[in-house]
Design a protein around this motif. Structure first.
Motif, PDB file in Angstrom:
ATOM      1  N   ILE C  38       0.644   7.127   6.432  1.00 26.79           N
ATOM      2  CA  ILE C  38      -0.632   7.234   5.709  1.00 26.79           C
ATOM      3  C   ILE C  38      -0.408   6.905   4.232  1.00 26.79           C
ATOM      4  CG2 ILE C  38      -2.423   8.857   4.950  1.00 26.79           C
ATOM      5  CD1 ILE C  38      -2.023  10.253   7.744  1.00 26.79           C
ATOM      6  N   ASP C  39       0.639   7.468   3.666  1.00 27.16           N
ATOM      7  CA  ASP C  39       0.981   7.162   2.267  1.00 27.16           C
ATOM      8  C   ASP C  39       1.242   5.664   2.101  1.00 27.16           C
ATOM      9  OD1 ASP C  39       0.763   9.824   1.722  1.00 27.16           O
ATOM     10  OD2 ASP C  39       2.922  10.195   1.479  1.00 27.16           O
ATOM     11  N   LYS C  40       1.954   5.090   3.059  1.00 30.01           N
ATOM     12  CA  LYS C  40       2.323   3.671   2.982  1.00 30.01           C
ATOM     13  C   LYS C  40       1.072   2.792   2.940  1.00 30.01           C
ATOM     14  CE  LYS C  40       5.376   2.288   6.110  1.00 30.01           C
ATOM     15  NZ  LYS C  40       5.730   1.716   7.437  1.00 30.01           N
ATOM     16  N   ALA C  41       0.078   3.140   3.757  1.00 30.58           N
ATOM     17  CA  ALA C  41      -1.163   2.349   3.790  1.00 30.58           C
ATOM     18  C   ALA C  41      -1.863   2.395   2.435  1.00 30.58           C
ATOM     19  CB  ALA C  41      -2.077   2.867   4.899  1.00 30.58           C
ATOM     20  N   TRP C  42      -1.913   3.590   1.827  1.00 33.78           N
ATOM     21  CA  TRP C  42      -2.571   3.710   0.518  1.00 33.78           C
ATOM     22  C   TRP C  42      -1.795   2.955  -0.565  1.00 33.78           C
ATOM     23  CZ3 TRP C  42      -7.369   4.829  -0.227  1.00 33.78           C
ATOM     24  CH2 TRP C  42      -8.044   5.646   0.681  1.00 33.78           C
ATOM     25  N   VAL C  43      -0.473   3.066  -0.507  1.00 38.65           N
ATOM     26  CA  VAL C  43       0.346   2.352  -1.499  1.00 38.65           C
ATOM     27  C   VAL C  43       0.133   0.849  -1.348  1.00 38.65           C
ATOM     28  CG1 VAL C  43       2.736   1.769  -2.133  1.00 38.65           C
ATOM     29  CG2 VAL C  43       2.089   4.161  -1.763  1.00 38.65           C
ATOM     30  N   GLN C  44       0.067   0.381  -0.106  1.00 37.02           N
ATOM     31  CA  GLN C  44      -0.151  -1.046   0.135  1.00 37.02           C
ATOM     32  C   GLN C  44      -1.523  -1.483  -0.407  1.00 37.02           C
ATOM     33  OE1 GLN C  44       1.799  -3.340   1.028  1.00 37.02           O
ATOM     34  NE2 GLN C  44       0.363  -5.031   1.398  1.00 37.02           N
ATOM     35  N   ALA C  45      -2.547  -0.669  -0.149  1.00 34.55           N
ATOM     36  CA  ALA C  45      -3.895  -1.014  -0.638  1.00 34.55           C
ATOM     37  C   ALA C  45      -3.906  -1.073  -2.163  1.00 34.55           C
ATOM     38  CB  ALA C  45      -4.899   0.019  -0.132  1.00 34.55           C
ATOM     39  N   LEU C  46      -3.249  -0.109  -2.778  1.00 34.14           N
ATOM     40  CA  LEU C  46      -3.188  -0.085  -4.242  1.00 34.14           C
ATOM     41  C   LEU C  46      -2.419  -1.299  -4.766  1.00 34.14           C
ATOM     42  CD1 LEU C  46      -3.535   1.382  -6.987  1.00 34.14           C
ATOM     43  CD2 LEU C  46      -1.396   2.594  -6.487  1.00 34.14           C
TER      44      LEU C  46
END
Lengths: 146, 72, 96
Positions: C38-46
């Protein structure tokens, strides 16, 4: 009784169904949870948190090049080199050509194993699949998990 | 799990997930697994019976050989 | 974790159980991995947005305005898996 880690409970035993005719005269179908599907069909819904309760028909005459896999929950390294390792369509075609079995149903059947609602699975996917297999007049079904 | 679900007839194969018909390109092993399963339809004596089949280590070694031969 | 259990959690307002289920789903049965995913997805979006690239906001707004809640919720899960795939670090055994 419920096994640890399993949502499935089953206490009844289904009696053995005897073969109606010799193997060489029997029509064989194949049902797989491998998420194998013809290229161009709607990919299985692998992201849905509760799973996908649909199945795809896979023509028994298809070649591995006609097919692709959509699922997230099992290693596909072997299948990507040789699909027969999880969906042995070429082996089944050989058995029909050599008259080991009487023939294959026109279609095989495939779905994904990520279905988190066993009641819904039984009411929909299992019923739909059973009807489709019966419509194909299969004498024998080989079922394989992935 | 298989014992719990009680399919009428089941063949237990010792392979990892995604490899239930053996190893890639090992045609004989793939055929044998299917043949044993089909034969078991006839020979099973009671519902819920599970047939134990094959040794993975042997097949994996044979499969590696087959792939090596294909590449050479 | 059964659906009945999840529905009970929903009724009881037990969000911890619900988010655990999400973590298990996106982490292939591993809750710790799911949290990282979940963290990885947000970091990728950012990461993708950091340099202020052009964005088709009309499409986004139109989609949010015209699509039903279920489709949008599914889009949310779809975007999660799409973003983690885009990140280049794929923990899942299979393919989308």
């Amino acid at each position: 009784m419920s096994a640890i880690g399993s949502m499935i409970t089953k206490s009844d035993v289904v009696p053995l169904a005897p073969m109606r005719r010799p193997l060489a005269d029997s029509r064989l179908t194949f049902v797989s949870t491998a998420g194998v599907q013809p290229i161009g069909t709607l990919p299985f819904d692998v992201v849905h948190p509760v799973g996908d309760y649909t199945f795809r028909r896979v023509p028994s005459s298809a070649t591995p090049a006609d097919l692709e896999i959509h699922q997230l929950k099992y290693p596909t390294d072997g299948a990507h080199r040789d699909l027969n390792v999880i969906f042995p369509i070429e082996r089944l075609q050989e058995l029909a050509r050599e008259n080991v079995v009487g023939g294959l149903t026109q279609d095989f059947f495939s779905f994904i194993g990520y279905n988190m609602d066993p009641d819904l699975l039984e009411r929909t996917l299992a019923e739909d699949l059973a009807r489709a297999v019966a419509d194909e007049q299969a004498d024998l079904a080989l079922l394989a998990p992935a | 799990m298989t014992e719990h679900i009680k399919p009428l007839r089941a063949v237990f194969v010792p392979f990892r997930m995604g490899h239930h018909f053996g190893v890639p390109f090992h045609v004989n092993a793939q055929r044998r697994i299917i043949a044993e399963a089909l034969d078991f339809v006839r020979t099973a004596t009671h519902s819920g019976q599970i047939l134990d089949l094959l040794r993975w280590a042997d097949l994996r070694r044979e499969g590696a050989q087959i792939e090596k031969q294909q590449k050479s | 974790m059964s659906l009945a259990h999840l529905r009970d959690a929903l009724t009881a307002g037990d969000n911890e159980t619900l988010i655990r289920y999400v973590r298990l789903h996106v982490g292939d049965g591993d809750e710790v991995a799911g949290r990282r995913e979940i963290d990885k997805a947000w970091v990728q979006a950012l990461t993708v947005l950091l340099d202020l690239p052009d964005v088709d906001r009309a499409f986004v707004l139109e989609t949010l305005r015209t699509r039903d809640h279920a489709t949008l919720a599914h889009l949310f899960f779809s975007l999660h898996f799409h973003l983690v795939q885009q990140s280049g670090e794929w923990i899942h055994d299979g393919d989308l």
